[in-house]
Scaffold this motif. Structure first.
Motif, PDB file in Angstrom:
ATOM      1  N   SER A   1       7.225   3.188   1.959  1.00  0.00           N
ATOM      2  CA  SER A   1       6.201   3.489   0.954  1.00  0.00           C
ATOM      3  C   SER A   1       6.491   2.931  -0.434  1.00  0.00           C
ATOM      4  O   SER A   1       5.681   3.098  -1.341  1.00  0.00           O
ATOM      5  CB  SER A   1       6.016   5.005   0.846  1.00  0.00           C
ATOM      6  OG  SER A   1       7.250   5.614   0.547  1.00  0.00           O
TER       7      SER A   1
ATOM      8  N   ALA B   1       5.181  17.277   5.876  1.00  0.00           N
ATOM      9  CA  ALA B   1       4.789  16.652   4.613  1.00  0.00           C
ATOM     10  C   ALA B   1       3.301  16.808   4.332  1.00  0.00           C
ATOM     11  O   ALA B   1       2.755  16.150   3.446  1.00  0.00           O
ATOM     12  CB  ALA B   1       5.141  15.164   4.669  1.00  0.00           C
TER      13      ALA B   1
ATOM     14  N   ALA C   1      -1.712   4.783   9.049  1.00  0.00           N
ATOM     15  CA  ALA C   1      -0.871   3.582   8.984  1.00  0.00           C
ATOM     16  C   ALA C   1       0.421   3.759   9.775  1.00  0.00           C
ATOM     17  O   ALA C   1       0.972   2.795  10.311  1.00  0.00           O
ATOM     18  CB  ALA C   1      -0.562   3.245   7.528  1.00  0.00           C
TER      19      ALA C   1
ATOM     20  N   VAL D   1       9.850   8.266   5.565  1.00  0.00           N
ATOM     21  CA  VAL D   1      11.293   8.506   5.613  1.00  0.00           C
ATOM     22  C   VAL D   1      12.039   7.246   6.084  1.00  0.00           C
ATOM     23  O   VAL D   1      13.199   7.322   6.455  1.00  0.00           O
ATOM     24  CB  VAL D   1      11.637   9.728   6.511  1.00  0.00           C
ATOM     25  CG1 VAL D   1      11.287  11.018   5.816  1.00  0.00           C
ATOM     26  CG2 VAL D   1      10.957   9.644   7.866  1.00  0.00           C
TER      27      VAL D   1
ATOM     28  N   HIS E   1      10.582  17.479  18.284  1.00  0.00           N
ATOM     29  CA  HIS E   1       9.378  17.843  19.003  1.00  0.00           C
ATOM     30  C   HIS E   1       9.708  17.731  20.500  1.00  0.00           C
ATOM     31  O   HIS E   1       9.458  16.702  21.131  1.00  0.00           O
ATOM     32  CB  HIS E   1       8.250  16.907  18.586  1.00  0.00           C
ATOM     33  CG  HIS E   1       8.147  16.734  17.081  1.00  0.00           C
ATOM     34  ND1 HIS E   1       7.911  17.788  16.236  1.00  0.00           N
ATOM     35  CD2 HIS E   1       8.276  15.641  16.281  1.00  0.00           C
ATOM     36  CE1 HIS E   1       7.872  17.347  14.977  1.00  0.00           C
ATOM     37  NE2 HIS E   1       8.103  16.050  14.987  1.00  0.00           N
TER      38      HIS E   1
ATOM     39  N   GLY F   1       0.391  -0.800   7.161  1.00  0.00           N
ATOM     40  CA  GLY F   1      -0.080  -1.544   5.987  1.00  0.00           C
ATOM     41  C   GLY F   1       0.252  -3.021   6.030  1.00  0.00           C
ATOM     42  O   GLY F   1       0.059  -3.727   5.046  1.00  0.00           O
TER      43      GLY F   1
ATOM     44  N   ALA G   1      -9.324   7.329   2.542  1.00  0.00           N
ATOM     45  CA  ALA G   1      -7.923   7.279   3.005  1.00  0.00           C
ATOM     46  C   ALA G   1      -6.953   8.085   2.146  1.00  0.00           C
ATOM     47  O   ALA G   1      -5.899   8.502   2.615  1.00  0.00           O
ATOM     48  CB  ALA G   1      -7.473   5.823   3.053  1.00  0.00           C
TER      49      ALA G   1
ATOM     50  N   GLY H   1       3.009  11.693  13.980  1.00  0.00           N
ATOM     51  CA  GLY H   1       3.051  12.618  15.122  1.00  0.00           C
ATOM     52  C   GLY H   1       2.941  14.068  14.657  1.00  0.00           C
ATOM     53  O   GLY H   1       1.857  14.577  14.446  1.00  0.00           O
TER      54      GLY H   1
ATOM     55  N   PRO I   1       0.838  -1.203   0.000  1.00  0.00           N
ATOM     56  CA  PRO I   1       0.000   0.000   0.000  1.00  0.00           C
ATOM     57  C   PRO I   1       0.872   1.252   0.000  1.00  0.00           C
ATOM     58  O   PRO I   1       1.951   1.274   0.596  1.00  0.00           O
ATOM     59  CB  PRO I   1      -0.781  -0.090   1.318  1.00  0.00           C
ATOM     60  CG  PRO I   1      -0.506  -1.442   1.886  1.00  0.00           C
ATOM     61  CD  PRO I   1       0.768  -1.914   1.288  1.00  0.00           C
TER      62      PRO I   1
ATOM     63  N   GLN J   1      -1.047  11.462   2.938  1.00  0.00           N
ATOM     64  CA  GLN J   1      -2.493  11.189   2.960  1.00  0.00           C
ATOM     65  C   GLN J   1      -2.893  10.707   4.348  1.00  0.00           C
ATOM     66  O   GLN J   1      -2.083  10.114   5.064  1.00  0.00           O
ATOM     67  CB  GLN J   1      -2.824  10.098   1.938  1.00  0.00           C
ATOM     68  CG  GLN J   1      -2.470  10.480   0.515  1.00  0.00           C
ATOM     69  CD  GLN J   1      -2.632   9.309  -0.453  1.00  0.00           C
ATOM     70  OE1 GLN J   1      -3.058   8.217  -0.061  1.00  0.00           O
ATOM     71  NE2 GLN J   1      -2.294   9.529  -1.700  1.00  0.00           N
TER      72      GLN J   1
HETATM   73  C1  LIG Z   1       9.212  16.833   5.028  1.00  0.00           C
HETATM   74  C2  LIG Z   1       8.702  15.696   5.861  1.00  0.00           C
HETATM   75  C3  LIG Z   1       8.303  15.941   7.160  1.00  0.00           C
HETATM   76  C4  LIG Z   1       7.789  14.900   7.942  1.00  0.00           C
HETATM   77  N1  LIG Z   1       7.406  15.181   9.223  1.00  0.00           N
HETATM   78  C5  LIG Z   1       6.875  14.210   9.977  1.00  0.00           C
HETATM   79  C6  LIG Z   1       6.446  14.483  11.306  1.00  0.00           C
HETATM   80  O1  LIG Z   1       6.590  15.592  11.818  1.00  0.00           O
HETATM   81  N2  LIG Z   1       5.866  13.472  12.004  1.00  0.00           N
HETATM   82  C7  LIG Z   1       5.699  12.221  11.472  1.00  0.00           C
HETATM   83  O2  LIG Z   1       5.158  11.355  12.145  1.00  0.00           O
HETATM   84  N3  LIG Z   1       6.120  11.931  10.225  1.00  0.00           N
HETATM   85  C8  LIG Z   1       6.705  12.879   9.473  1.00  0.00           C
HETATM   86  N4  LIG Z   1       7.134  12.579   8.209  1.00  0.00           N
HETATM   87  C9  LIG Z   1       7.008  11.192   7.693  1.00  0.00           C
HETATM   88  C10 LIG Z   1       5.745  10.951   6.827  1.00  0.00           C
HETATM   89  O3  LIG Z   1       5.270  12.128   6.285  1.00  0.00           O
HETATM   90  C11 LIG Z   1       4.647  10.318   7.662  1.00  0.00           C
HETATM   91  O4  LIG Z   1       5.061   9.028   8.036  1.00  0.00           O
HETATM   92  C12 LIG Z   1       3.288  10.208   6.943  1.00  0.00           C
HETATM   93  O5  LIG Z   1       2.339   9.813   7.907  1.00  0.00           O
HETATM   94  C13 LIG Z   1       3.281   9.242   5.787  1.00  0.00           C
HETATM   95  O6  LIG Z   1       2.086   9.424   5.044  1.00  0.00           O
HETATM   96  P1  LIG Z   1       2.013   9.038   3.481  1.00  0.00           P
HETATM   97  O7  LIG Z   1       0.622   9.218   3.037  1.00  0.00           O
HETATM   98  O8  LIG Z   1       3.052   9.767   2.719  1.00  0.00           O
HETATM   99  O9  LIG Z   1       2.331   7.499   3.540  1.00  0.00           O
HETATM  100  P2  LIG Z   1       3.415   6.684   2.713  1.00  0.00           P
HETATM  101  O10 LIG Z   1       4.755   7.284   2.939  1.00  0.00           O
HETATM  102  O11 LIG Z   1       2.987   6.507   1.320  1.00  0.00           O
HETATM  103  O12 LIG Z   1       3.345   5.282   3.459  1.00  0.00           O
HETATM  104  C14 LIG Z   1       3.780   5.131   4.786  1.00  0.00           C
HETATM  105  C15 LIG Z   1       3.405   3.732   5.292  1.00  0.00           C
HETATM  106  O13 LIG Z   1       2.002   3.638   5.411  1.00  0.00           O
HETATM  107  C16 LIG Z   1       1.481   2.585   4.577  1.00  0.00           C
HETATM  108  N5  LIG Z   1       0.214   3.093   4.029  1.00  0.00           N
HETATM  109  C17 LIG Z   1       0.001   4.235   3.347  1.00  0.00           C
HETATM  110  N6  LIG Z   1      -1.308   4.394   3.090  1.00  0.00           N
HETATM  111  C18 LIG Z   1      -1.935   3.320   3.623  1.00  0.00           C
HETATM  112  C19 LIG Z   1      -3.291   2.903   3.710  1.00  0.00           C
HETATM  113  N7  LIG Z   1      -4.280   3.622   3.189  1.00  0.00           N
HETATM  114  N8  LIG Z   1      -3.561   1.738   4.342  1.00  0.00           N
HETATM  115  C20 LIG Z   1      -2.583   0.985   4.883  1.00  0.00           C
HETATM  116  N9  LIG Z   1      -1.291   1.325   4.831  1.00  0.00           N
HETATM  117  C21 LIG Z   1      -0.975   2.481   4.217  1.00  0.00           C
HETATM  118  C22 LIG Z   1       2.555   2.338   3.546  1.00  0.00           C
HETATM  119  O14 LIG Z   1       2.518   1.007   3.089  1.00  0.00           O
HETATM  120  C23 LIG Z   1       3.801   2.610   4.364  1.00  0.00           C
HETATM  121  O15 LIG Z   1       4.125   1.490   5.137  1.00  0.00           O
HETATM  122  C24 LIG Z   1       7.690  13.589   7.413  1.00  0.00           C
HETATM  123  C25 LIG Z   1       8.098  13.346   6.103  1.00  0.00           C
HETATM  124  C26 LIG Z   1       8.603  14.367   5.328  1.00  0.00           C
HETATM  125  C27 LIG Z   1       9.019  14.067   3.926  1.00  0.00           C
END
Ligand SMILES: Cc1cc2nc3c(=O)[nH]c(=O)nc-3n(C[C@H](O)[C@H](O)[C@H](O)COP(=O)(O)OP(=O)(O)OC[C@H]3O[C@@H](n4cnc5c(N)ncnc54)[C@H](O)[C@@H]3O)c2cc1C
Length: 485
Positions: A82, A139, A150, A78, A385, A205, A115, A154, A71, A144
């Motif tokens: 994904s 981000a 997932a 990071v 944080h 996921g 989602a 934070g 997914p 999403q």
């Molecule tokens: C500039 C930047 C700043 C960030 N700051 C933070 C922060 O302050 N705090 C923090 O916690 N994270 C932070 N992150 C990390 C990241 O943004 C988070 O982990 C975010 O929640 C990931 O969401 P995504 O939609 O991009 O998921 P993805 O990166 O696409 O996927 C993340 C994981 O979730 C799974 N997944 C995605 N969608 C689903 C779904 N619908 N069902 C089941 N599984 C799914 C994927 O398989 C993967 O394992 C940051 C990243 C960047 C690039």
């Protein structure tokens, strides 16, 4: 049944329609590499389901035929969570076409969404009805809500509103075998059996695909005060943070810490960044207060008054309070651009650790000493944080130096374990908010209790016995877990 890519793609097209399947290598490329361009993989095709039923069909088919499903949300992970693995026979399930707001209900302070909704769009929709969805992270323009759920994301408002887990009233999940669990409730109380919702939040996921969620909304704050405070030491920063928590209960929403090295990197690389200080302090605290009533001016005035004492005693050496929305955005811009800026600066090895908040100064001290002794070429860069005890501790190498390192993976592993050992010695964690992904799987067997891993494995076996959902993520291979300590 063994399935070649050709028949797999044909079958999936049959299930969801040609327009929702991508299989040309050049089209798939952006989905196969993560946002920071550090992790990449291969897939037979990228599927963009439009409905929960389509997700269900794809998962049931893949499960039946032992096809791996990865997914993907906004692809901002990071920790290599994904993107798919490298065998090229799998399905990458991208959720971006499921981006409908199902119900926005200010009278229940709730919003049900699909989602694939981008976090920033959810925040904006809440504001339109005078409500706040408080999850905020760098981000947010790409990630999403499904990805946030997932990973139990934070971000910068956890101190006041909690992690994503605390903001979810209900979820809908498609299980590995295609069964749909509609737990899309909008209740604040519901003690009717095991809390399945929270099993899926943070499961990255590996147990199923989150297809929708009901989110908690809050009153929209009408007064916001944002400030940057310069202090000499991390200890002073932590003490000042505690004073602010006591002075502004319920109003202090964000308490971030930025080292001088990180502040300067952000100023160097972020577009239009301006230093609000004459000289960058050793440590900067970014403070944000929010209140449902009153004005931003009066809140800023109260903040300024509360800081007087620390100012007079030389604890806070410099302070900038934003006087308008632009100044507020400028202060946050320095914080929010760190990931991008770090990427331009050099090769930063990021460690998403958490320790009890009062141990933050000890962690920074010991980690700095360990780096200086074992990796003198690394500059310690810290941003985090602070209010949650969560630091992103980065060992920054110049691009030129990093290019000359032969055993990059070896250095990365040893260096991280040096820092993780320090955090573990303080009762801390090696993964505070980013999750495990593929990057930290080996740490699970080193730093997690064997019984805890065994229990997680039992849940995985129950919900995904064929291991088709995001395999290789979160849980270490069985042999590694057995030898772990
Ligand atoms: C500039 C930047 C700043 C960030 N700051 C933070 C922060 O302050 N705090 C923090 O916690 N994270 C932070 N992150 C990390 C990241 O943004 C988070 O982990 C975010 O929640 C990931 O969401 P995504 O939609 O991009 O998921 P993805 O990166 O696409 O996927 C993340 C994981 O979730 C799974 N997944 C995605 N969608 C689903 C779904 N619908 N069902 C089941 N599984 C799914 C994927 O398989 C993967 O394992 C940051 C990243 C960047 C690039």
């Amino acid at each position: 049944m063994d399935m070649n890519s050709h028949s797999l793609i044909a079958a999936i097209k049959e299930l969801v329609g040609d327009a929702n399947v991508m299989d040309a290598p050049s089209d798939m490329e952006p989905y196969l590499i993560d946002w920071r361009k550090r992790h990449s993989g291969k897939a037979a095709c990228v599927v963009f389901p439009r409905t929960t039923e389509q997700v269900s069909k794809v998962l049931a088919f893949c499960n039946e035929n032992a096809v791996k499903v990865f997914p993907q949300g906004g692809n901002t992970s990071v920790c290599g969570g994904s993107v798919p693995d490298h065998d090229g026979q799998s399905v990458l399930l991208n959720m971006r076409k499921m981006n409908r707001i199902i119900e926005l209900n200010p009278r229940n302070n709730s919003m049900a969404v699909e989602a694939g909704c981008v976090l920033a769009d959810i925040q904006a929709a809440a504001l339109e009805v005078d409500r706040l969805f408080p999850l905020t992270l760098g981000a947010e323009g790409s990630c999403q809500i499904g990805g946030n759920i997932a990973t139990n994301a934070g971000g910068t408002n956890v101190l006041r509103f909690g992690n994503t887990r605390d903001l979810i009233l209900g979820i809908e999940v498609v299980l590995a075998d295609g069964r749909i669990w509609n737990g899309l409730r909008s209740l604040r109380k519901n003690n009717s059996g095991y809390d399945l919702k929270n099993l899926f939040v943070g499961s990255e996921g590996t147990l199923g695909v989150v297809t929708a969620a009901t989110l908690k909304l809050f009153p929209r704050p009408h007064a916001i005060a944002t400030a940057m405070l310069g202090v000499e030491t991390v200890s002073a920063a932590v003490d000042e943070g505690l004073k602010l928590q006591a002075a502004f209960p319920g109003e202090l929403v964000g308490l971030e810490l930025i080292s001088q090295s990180e502040f300067d990197i952000s100023l160097r690389h972020a577009e239009n960044a301006r230093n609000p200080f004459q000289t960058t302090p050793n440590w900067t605290i970014l403070v944000e207060l929010a209140a449902a009533t009153g004005t931003s001016e009066s809140l800023a005035g109260r903040l300024s008054e509360a800081l007087n004492d620390s100012f007079n005693h030389g604890v806070v050496q410099d302070a900038v309070i934003a006087l308008n929305e632009q100044q507020r955005a400028d202060l946050w811009s320095i914080r929010h651009h760190v990931t991008e800026a770090n990427g331009r600066e050099g090769m930063g090895l990021t460690h998403d650790i958490a320790v009890p908040t009062y141990r933050i100064p000890d962690f920074v001290e010991l980690a700095g000493r360990a780096l200086a002794e074992h990796y003198p070429a690394a500059v310690p860069v810290v941003v985090g944080h602070m209010g949650d005890g969560n630091l992103h501790y980065i060992a920054m190498f110049s691009h030129a130096y990093w290019a000359s390192v032969e055993d990059k993976a070896g250095v990365q592993l040893k260096l991280s374990h040096l820092l993780y050992d320090i955090a573990a010695g303080m009762g801390g964690t090696f993964s505070a908010e980013h999750g495990i992904g593929s990057l930290h799987v080996s740490e699970m067997s080193v730093y997690k209790d064997a019984a805890e891993i065994a229990l997680m494995r039992e849940f995985k076996q129950l919900l995904d016995p064929k291991d088709t959902m995001n395999p290789g993520r979160v849980l270490p291979k069985v042999a590694a877990a057995v030898s772990g300590h």
